[in-house]
Design a protein around this motif. Structure first.
Motif, PDB file in Angstrom:
ATOM      1  N   PRO A  59       0.833  -1.206   0.000  1.00 37.11           N
ATOM      2  CA  PRO A  59       0.000   0.000   0.000  1.00 37.11           C
ATOM      3  C   PRO A  59       0.862   1.248   0.000  1.00 37.11           C
ATOM      4  O   PRO A  59       2.031   1.227   0.366  1.00 37.11           O
ATOM      5  N   LYS A  60       0.267   2.366  -0.411  1.00 31.45           N
ATOM      6  CA  LYS A  60       0.976   3.648  -0.430  1.00 31.45           C
ATOM      7  C   LYS A  60       0.083   4.719   0.161  1.00 31.45           C
ATOM      8  O   LYS A  60      -1.132   4.726  -0.067  1.00 31.45           O
ATOM      9  N   LEU A  61       0.686   5.629   0.936  1.00 32.39           N
ATOM     10  CA  LEU A  61      -0.043   6.753   1.506  1.00 32.39           C
ATOM     11  C   LEU A  61       0.123   7.969   0.598  1.00 32.39           C
ATOM     12  O   LEU A  61       1.227   8.257   0.122  1.00 32.39           O
ATOM     13  N   PHE A  62      -0.975   8.681   0.396  1.00 33.07           N
ATOM     14  CA  PHE A  62      -0.968   9.887  -0.441  1.00 33.07           C
ATOM     15  C   PHE A  62      -1.501  11.063   0.375  1.00 33.07           C
ATOM     16  O   PHE A  62      -2.530  10.933   1.056  1.00 33.07           O
ATOM     17  N   CYS A  63      -0.825  12.194   0.284  1.00 26.38           N
ATOM     18  CA  CYS A  63      -1.239  13.420   0.972  1.00 26.38           C
ATOM     19  C   CYS A  63      -1.961  14.304  -0.033  1.00 26.38           C
ATOM     20  O   CYS A  63      -1.325  14.899  -0.911  1.00 26.38           O
ATOM     21  N   VAL A  64      -3.261  14.379   0.082  1.00 30.19           N
ATOM     22  CA  VAL A  64      -4.070  15.108  -0.891  1.00 30.19           C
ATOM     23  C   VAL A  64      -4.514  16.441  -0.278  1.00 30.19           C
ATOM     24  O   VAL A  64      -5.066  16.479   0.827  1.00 30.19           O
ATOM     25  N   SER A  65      -4.267  17.511  -1.004  1.00 28.08           N
ATOM     26  CA  SER A  65      -4.656  18.840  -0.522  1.00 28.08           C
ATOM     27  C   SER A  65      -4.937  19.736  -1.724  1.00 28.08           C
ATOM     28  O   SER A  65      -4.849  19.314  -2.876  1.00 28.08           O
ATOM     29  N   GLY A  66      -5.274  20.983  -1.432  1.00 29.90           N
ATOM     30  CA  GLY A  66      -5.565  21.930  -2.509  1.00 29.90           C
ATOM     31  C   GLY A  66      -7.043  22.003  -2.814  1.00 29.90           C
ATOM     32  O   GLY A  66      -7.882  22.034  -1.899  1.00 29.90           O
ATOM     33  N   SER A  67      -7.392  21.987  -4.093  1.00 32.01           N
ATOM     34  CA  SER A  67      -8.774  22.193  -4.533  1.00 32.01           C
ATOM     35  C   SER A  67      -9.570  20.894  -4.501  1.00 32.01           C
ATOM     36  O   SER A  67     -10.029  20.381  -5.525  1.00 32.01           O
TER      37      SER A  67
END
Length: 607
Positions: free
Chosen positions: A438-446
């Motif tokens: 598995p991989k962790l993703f940091c999602v931000s912005g719009s």
């Protein structure tokens, strides 16, 4: 050699801060009152120099207690450690969170990096500065990413004293940030780590499954949810067996370089020189990255267990966790987990009756992006400026204190637990053949639901953005943070794997995914990226030191121009970018041009 420590005298507060860390001085040579014995012999020299690695904690002690580092306080610390004051001054001025000039005891650090600036940080900062004038007793400092991107815009208040007090305001309004700075103790409690995990409660999660379920302060709760079963299996397998399992699982580093973890551990363990060290790199300073913060705040015992396993595998008996200074709650949580593990026989001597001993120490960073580079991190721990070293020799041969060292980030280490718990074949079945697990993703912005997401390698960028609720009018997505690259809205079928992003001419990096809609001014965004690299360059090598400045200057010139008027500066940017990529010592200079290049070539900026 003779050392001149200057004429400044430490205040009682500064002396107490240093003595609380180092213990009371034993002789006049270290700053105690002079006695007849001190006239006959000198004591402490070599022993004091062996404690050079306490220089950074000593600087933190002074800065935390008083709010800045005076000449007298620095001189007293140097005397205690037998460090030349000129060297210590170079270290103190290297870090953004320290000040060697008087400033108010309370400082409000306001993030003006990518996620926050697109969420209105400039307006918030201007409002704060207008409210908190020179007579307010609060200093306002604009700075790089605070690692709170899911709650942008963000501010961190730090009030010096015994103890130092910190409080977060995020998302920050002018009124809330001012109130937080005025009374950090009365600030609302920071949301729990689970608030940054939109998938919390999903039974299919692997790395995030305990966040929001387990009390991060309870070792018993952690063990009741499977904690320390991986360590028991590690002891059953032995060091070589653990390395073989990690290698067969295909685990690679999650910091961006994607180096095979098993190979790194094997290379470290096989070195005849001892002692060996294990270093956990928790200095995630890439704008847009906050996954390691969430893991440390929400599941700190998992990190302690993973460090214990990794240290056992590489035959290390001393490990360090280097946590960025902007993460006070993560520092407290991990320190509490270390203390609890030590008290229950899970650290220290004879862990679980297996005859293996290990201790873990925390080192706090002080605001330097470059310290995310492994050799710069080693220098920082050792009490030197956080400047990268030339390679070879590589860290597995000569790393921390010149000894064989394995360095991994938080996410990489936490992946070791499911590798041992489910076995290498089951772990390798997750993801793709070349990017397993598995991989962790940091999602931000719009997006409507920013946060940390866990997906198996191979999921597409579009699937991830659908989970996060991408807003209408998507213009571009930045992968990998400031050191990454942009992709277009028509490229959302991009597979999120190391090989997939590489084949597409971009990078997965550490898992940053920042979405920008058509309300975000792209030239200003690129200029902020250039400012970031110019500010964070350590200045050691010419290509990066000069190149980042020239890049920023060119972007400033063309920010308000389009078409042919920008052609000459774009040509200059390409030439400077190639020079930085080819000749810089470390990854900062080598990647400083990536995002700008992708914006020009992929998004058609200024054409």
């Amino acid at each position: 050699m003779d050392l001149h420590f200057g004429d400044g005298e430490p205040t009682d507060e500064e002396r107490a801060a240093v003595d609380a860390l180092l213990g009371p001085p034993e002789s006049a040579w270290e700053g105690a009152d002079r006695t007849d014995a001190d006239l006959r012999w000198a004591r402490g020299g070599r022993a004091a120099r062996d404690r050079r690695d306490l220089l950074l904690p000593g600087l933190h002690a002074l800065n935390d207690r008083v709010g800045w580092i005076s000449q007298g306080g620095l001189g007293y610390l140097c005397r205690r450690l037998t460090v030349p004051p000129a060297e210590a001054s170079g270290v103190a001025t290297f870090y953004a969170l320290f000040s060697v000039r008087p400033r108010p005891a309370t400082v409000l650090h306001v993030c003006t990096d990518l996620a926050c600036v697109t969420a209105g940080a400039e307006e918030v900062c201007a409002g704060i500065e207008a409210r908190l004038g020179p007579g307010s007793g609060v200093g306002v400092e604009r700075g790089p990413c605070l690692g709170l991107c899911e709650r942008a815009p963000a501010a961190l208040a730090v009030r010096a004293g015994d103890p130092v007090r910190t409080a977060v305001s995020a998302p920050a309004s002018v009124a809330e940030a001012v109130d937080t700075a005025g009374a950090p103790d009365a600030a609302p409690e920071e949301p729990p780590a689970v608030a940054a995990v939109p998938q919390a409660g999903d039974p299919s999660l692997t790395l995030l499954r305990r966040i929001g379920v387990v009390d991060p302060s309870s070792l018993d709760d952690y063990r009741a949810h499977g904690g320390y079963t991986a360590l028991r299996r590690a002891f059953a397998l032995g060091p070589a067996g653990v390395i073989r399992e990690v290698t067969d699982a295909g685990l690679v580093g999650r910091g961006g370089a994607a180096f095979p973890t098993g190979r790194k551990w094997q290379a470290t363990a096989s070195q005849p020189d001892h002692p060996h060290y294990l270093v956990c790199n928790a200095d995630e300073s890439e704008p847009g990255t906050f996954k390691d913060r969430v893991l440390m705040e929400g599941d700190p015992f998992a990190l302690v267990e993973a460090i214990t396993i990794a240290s056992y595998a590489v035959c290390a008996h001393r490990a360090f966790v280097y946590i960025r200074g902007e993460y006070p709650r993560a520092v407290r949580r991990v320190q509490h987990a270390i203390d609890q593990a030590r008290a229950r026989g899970l650290l220290g001597d004879d862990i679980l009756g297996q005859g293996y001993h290990l201790d873990i120490e925390i080192r706090r960073g002080a605001g330097a992006y470059i310290c995310g580079e492994e050799t710069a991190l080693f220098n920082s721990i050792e009490g030197y400026r956080g400047e990268p070293r030339s390679k070879p020799p590589f860290p597995v041969e000569k790393g921390l204190f010149g000894k064989p060292t394995a360095e991994n980030n938080v996410e990489t280490l936490v992946n070791v637990l499911p590798v041992l718990a489910m076995g290498a074949p089951a772990y390798a079945a997750i993801g793709t053949a070349r990017s397993t697990g598995p991989k962790l993703f940091c999602v931000s912005g719009s997006v409507d639901r920013p946060g940390v997401y866990e997906l198996p390698f191979g999921a597409t960028l579009g699937e991830l953005l659908d989970l996060a609720g991408v807003r209408a009018g998507l213009r571009a997505v930045l992968l990998g943070g400031a050191a990454g690259g942009f992709v277009r809205p028509d490229e959302l079928d991009l597979p999120l794997t190391f090989e997939g992003t590489r084949d597409a001419g971009t990078t997965l990096g550490s898992g940053v995914v920042m979405a920008f809609d058509d309300t975000v001014p792209l030239p200003r965004l690129l200029l902020r990226i250039a400012e970031f690299f110019r500010e964070e360059s350590c200045g050691q090598c010419v290509p990066c030191r000069v190149g980042t400045v020239r890049q920023e200057e060119a972007l400033r010139r063309i920010a308000d121009r389009t078409g042919a008027g920008a052609a000459d500066d774009i040509a200059l940017l390409r030439e400077v970018g190639r020079a930085m990529r080819d000749a810089s010592i470390c990854g900062l200079g080598q990647t400083a041009w990536n995002a700008v290049e992708s914006a020009i070539d992929r998004l058609g900026a200024w054409t």
